[in-house]
Write a protein that holds these residues in place. Structure first.
Motif, PDB file in Angstrom:
ATOM      1  N   HIS A 134       0.869  -1.320   0.147  1.00 39.63           N
ATOM      2  CA  HIS A 134      -0.022   0.050   0.036  1.00 39.63           C
ATOM      3  C   HIS A 134       0.767   1.302  -0.158  1.00 39.63           C
ATOM      4  O   HIS A 134       0.584   2.272  -0.901  1.00 39.63           O
ATOM      5  CB  HIS A 134      -0.835   0.052   1.068  1.00 39.63           C
ATOM      6  CG  HIS A 134      -1.616   1.174   1.502  1.00 39.63           C
ATOM      7  ND1 HIS A 134      -1.206   2.206   2.184  1.00 39.63           N
ATOM      8  CD2 HIS A 134      -2.838   1.617   0.955  1.00 39.63           C
ATOM      9  CE1 HIS A 134      -2.147   3.189   2.362  1.00 39.63           C
ATOM     10  NE2 HIS A 134      -3.250   2.676   1.664  1.00 39.63           N
ATOM     11  N   LYS A 191       2.622   1.423  -3.425  1.00 37.30           N
ATOM     12  CA  LYS A 191       1.518   1.765  -4.519  1.00 37.30           C
ATOM     13  C   LYS A 191       1.046   3.254  -4.587  1.00 37.30           C
ATOM     14  O   LYS A 191       0.991   3.882  -5.360  1.00 37.30           O
ATOM     15  CB  LYS A 191       0.498   0.864  -4.487  1.00 37.30           C
ATOM     16  CG  LYS A 191      -0.665   1.335  -5.605  1.00 37.30           C
ATOM     17  CD  LYS A 191      -1.855   0.049  -5.507  1.00 37.30           C
ATOM     18  CE  LYS A 191      -2.805   0.578  -6.432  1.00 37.30           C
ATOM     19  NZ  LYS A 191      -4.108   0.005  -6.368  1.00 37.30           N
ATOM     20  N   ARG A 192       0.854   3.659  -3.283  1.00 34.63           N
ATOM     21  CA  ARG A 192       0.166   4.862  -3.144  1.00 34.63           C
ATOM     22  C   ARG A 192       1.084   6.241  -3.369  1.00 34.63           C
ATOM     23  O   ARG A 192       0.793   7.177  -3.564  1.00 34.63           O
ATOM     24  CB  ARG A 192      -0.538   5.000  -1.845  1.00 34.63           C
ATOM     25  CG  ARG A 192      -1.736   3.879  -1.537  1.00 34.63           C
ATOM     26  CD  ARG A 192      -3.005   4.359  -2.157  1.00 34.63           C
ATOM     27  NE  ARG A 192      -4.101   3.212  -2.661  1.00 34.63           N
ATOM     28  CZ  ARG A 192      -4.677   3.015  -3.287  1.00 34.63           C
ATOM     29  NH1 ARG A 192      -5.247   3.959  -4.045  1.00 34.63           N
ATOM     30  NH2 ARG A 192      -5.504   1.949  -3.284  1.00 34.63           N
ATOM     31  N   HIS A 245      -6.908   8.625   3.525  1.00 36.57           N
ATOM     32  CA  HIS A 245      -7.826   8.287   2.132  1.00 36.57           C
ATOM     33  C   HIS A 245      -8.960   9.094   2.198  1.00 36.57           C
ATOM     34  O   HIS A 245      -9.861   9.180   1.197  1.00 36.57           O
ATOM     35  CB  HIS A 245      -8.182   6.801   2.296  1.00 36.57           C
ATOM     36  CG  HIS A 245      -7.301   5.802   1.643  1.00 36.57           C
ATOM     37  ND1 HIS A 245      -6.571   5.851   0.589  1.00 36.57           N
ATOM     38  CD2 HIS A 245      -6.252   4.994   2.452  1.00 36.57           C
ATOM     39  CE1 HIS A 245      -5.730   5.055   0.349  1.00 36.57           C
ATOM     40  NE2 HIS A 245      -5.533   4.443   1.391  1.00 36.57           N
ATOM     41  N   LEU A 259      -6.822  -3.757   2.266  1.00 33.19           N
ATOM     42  CA  LEU A 259      -5.593  -2.841   1.638  1.00 33.19           C
ATOM     43  C   LEU A 259      -5.508  -3.288   0.234  1.00 33.19           C
ATOM     44  O   LEU A 259      -4.950  -2.230  -0.581  1.00 33.19           O
ATOM     45  CB  LEU A 259      -4.356  -3.003   2.291  1.00 33.19           C
ATOM     46  CG  LEU A 259      -4.300  -2.251   3.724  1.00 33.19           C
ATOM     47  CD1 LEU A 259      -3.066  -2.627   4.571  1.00 33.19           C
ATOM     48  CD2 LEU A 259      -4.330  -1.067   3.606  1.00 33.19           C
ATOM     49  N   ARG A 260      -5.864  -4.332  -0.431  1.00 34.24           N
ATOM     50  CA  ARG A 260      -5.708  -4.793  -1.707  1.00 34.24           C
ATOM     51  C   ARG A 260      -6.924  -4.500  -2.852  1.00 34.24           C
ATOM     52  O   ARG A 260      -7.333  -4.853  -3.752  1.00 34.24           O
ATOM     53  CB  ARG A 260      -5.254  -6.107  -1.946  1.00 34.24           C
ATOM     54  CG  ARG A 260      -3.952  -6.153  -1.218  1.00 34.24           C
ATOM     55  CD  ARG A 260      -3.300  -7.745  -1.637  1.00 34.24           C
ATOM     56  NE  ARG A 260      -2.337  -8.361  -0.603  1.00 34.24           N
ATOM     57  CZ  ARG A 260      -0.985  -7.564  -0.876  1.00 34.24           C
ATOM     58  NH1 ARG A 260      -0.771  -6.686  -1.943  1.00 34.24           N
ATOM     59  NH2 ARG A 260      -0.030  -8.093  -0.198  1.00 34.24           N
TER      60      ARG A 260
END
Ligand code: PMP
Ligand code: GLN
Length: 393
Positions: A81, A84-85, A211, A285-286
């Motif tokens: 996470h 990727k973020r 988020h 989270l995925r």
């Protein structure tokens, strides 16, 4: 009876009493008022994630003590996470630690990193557990006040700089910020990072609302800024992102040295928690981007519904760029004491809110501000807005 001769609660904790969230949720329960106080959603998170927890329970995953640092599936998901973020690479074994919610991560970080007498700078208004944990660690809190300016709460960088002394150990950040809804900008974060580097300070950053950002606001982890990765402890939580606040799954990402330090304290707090839920959050989270976009869109609409309703009821509204809280100023209603206002609100309008003053050392500075949560069903918010409208009459 000798032990009763002095106050039972030690000096470090004596000033804290019961948390405002428990007090205000109890007030809501007692009066039947709509609870826009304590920040928890009134709808559970994704069904498939709830099912994942049930599956973990049934299949015996996490029913006994999970590994101290957290189950590998979740540590890997957290590392993925962050990569990727935010492009932040972390070794899931040495640089990720699973905690009992962000609350334990905050406590463990402060207990691990603060020596008695150290000063800890926190943005005021500050989340209430920060003050208590700084005190438990024997530290001294040094608040730097965020002030409203043109509709947004702003960090005064000169004030921040002036707050650093030779005793300052760390800066405790929170972005997106509870209760003001401010999302720190790249310029603000860059200034904090430069100060931390220049004065050799650690940064503990609470990013549980990462988020929940709206419109043009962008969440930037300070760990991504130059020189910061190895002096920053980043804290996340599943509670807000996946609407399972009762599961208490949080995490820390940091350098191996900082992670090990936080783990040293964490192992003697809970040791481990939330076994089966850790597996479910690894799946959460995925979830595809559409989940995160949907969450944001839903909360953005609710933010606008509640903010507009509060403005019509006569409040001055600081429309938040992030979190699921909106801070208001009650002075246009002819009020100035947020405590008294919140204690009377259930009877006057059938709604519960939080007086921001509890998040201030400078209580006068916080007195007229009141926080409302909008992580509630649309019909509940509509009813709350209708009730609050009577204040304008
Ligand atoms: N930090 C902030 C800023 C919060 O608002 C909260 C509460 N929701 C927490 C930490 C605690 O998070 P958790 O429920 O994961 O312990
Ligand atoms: N973080 C939540 C809030 O700000 C409350 C969590 C708690 O009750 N400790 O409302």
């Amino acid at each position: 009876m000798a032990p009763m001769n002095r106050p039972l609660l030690n000096r470090r904790l004596a000033e804290f009493g019961t948390t405002i969230f428990a007090e205000m949720s109890a007030l809501a329960a007692r009066t039947g008022a709509i609870n826009l106080g304590q920040g928890f959603p009134d709808t559970d998170g994704p069904e498939e994630i709830r099912e994942a927890a049930v599956r973990a329970l049934r299949e015996g995953h996490g029913n006994q003590y999970p590994p101290g640092p957290g189950v590998p599936e979740l540590r890997e998901a957290v590392a993925d996470h962050q990569l990727k973020r935010y492009g932040l690479a972390h070794d899931p074994d040495a640089e990720v630690l699973v905690t009992a919610g962000a609350t334990e991560a905050i406590a463990a970080a402060l207990l691990a990193l603060v020596e008695p007498g150290d000063e800890v700078i926190a943005l005021e208004p500050y989340y209430d557990s920060y003050a208590a944990c700084i005190a438990m660690a024997g530290g001294t809190r040094v608040p730097v006040t965020l002030r409203p300016s043109e509709g947004r709460y702003v960090l005064d960088l000169d004030e921040l700089r002036a707050a650093v002394t030779d005793r300052t150990r760390l800066i405790l950040l929170n972005t997106p910020h509870n209760p003001t809804g401010t999302v720190l900008t790249r310029d603000e974060l860059t200034a904090v990072a430069e100060l931390a580097t220049e004065r050799d300070l650690l940064v503990v950053t609470d990013e549980v609302y990462e988020h929940l950002v709206f419109d043009d606001a962008e969440h930037i982890p300070i760990a991504t800024l130059p020189g910061m990765r190895d002096r920053t402890v980043t804290i996340g939580s599943a509670g807000k992102t996946f609407s399972f606040t009762g599961w208490k799954v949080g995490w820390v990402t940091a350098s191996p040295e900082l992670t090990a330090a936080v783990r040293s304290a964490k192992q003697f707090l809970t040791y481990v928690a939330s076994g089966p839920f850790q597996y479910a959050i690894a799946e959460a989270l995925r979830l595809p981007d559409t989940y995160f976009e949907g969450l944001r869109a839903d909360l953005r609409a609710k933010r606008d519904l509640l903010s507009d309703g509060l403005a019509r009821a006569g409040f001055e509204v600081y429309r938040p760029a992030g979190t699921y809280f909106v801070t208001t100023d009650i002075r246009p209603l002819g009020e100035s004491d947020g405590f008294a206002f919140c204690r009377g609100l259930p009877e006057r309008a059938g709604v519960v809110a939080i007086p921001n003053a509890v998040f201030y050392d400078h209580r006068d500075a916080g007195a007229p501000f009141v926080r409302f949560a909008f992580c509630k069903r649309t019909d509940v918010l509509e009813e709350a807005v209708a009730r609050l409208r009577t204040l304008a009459a």
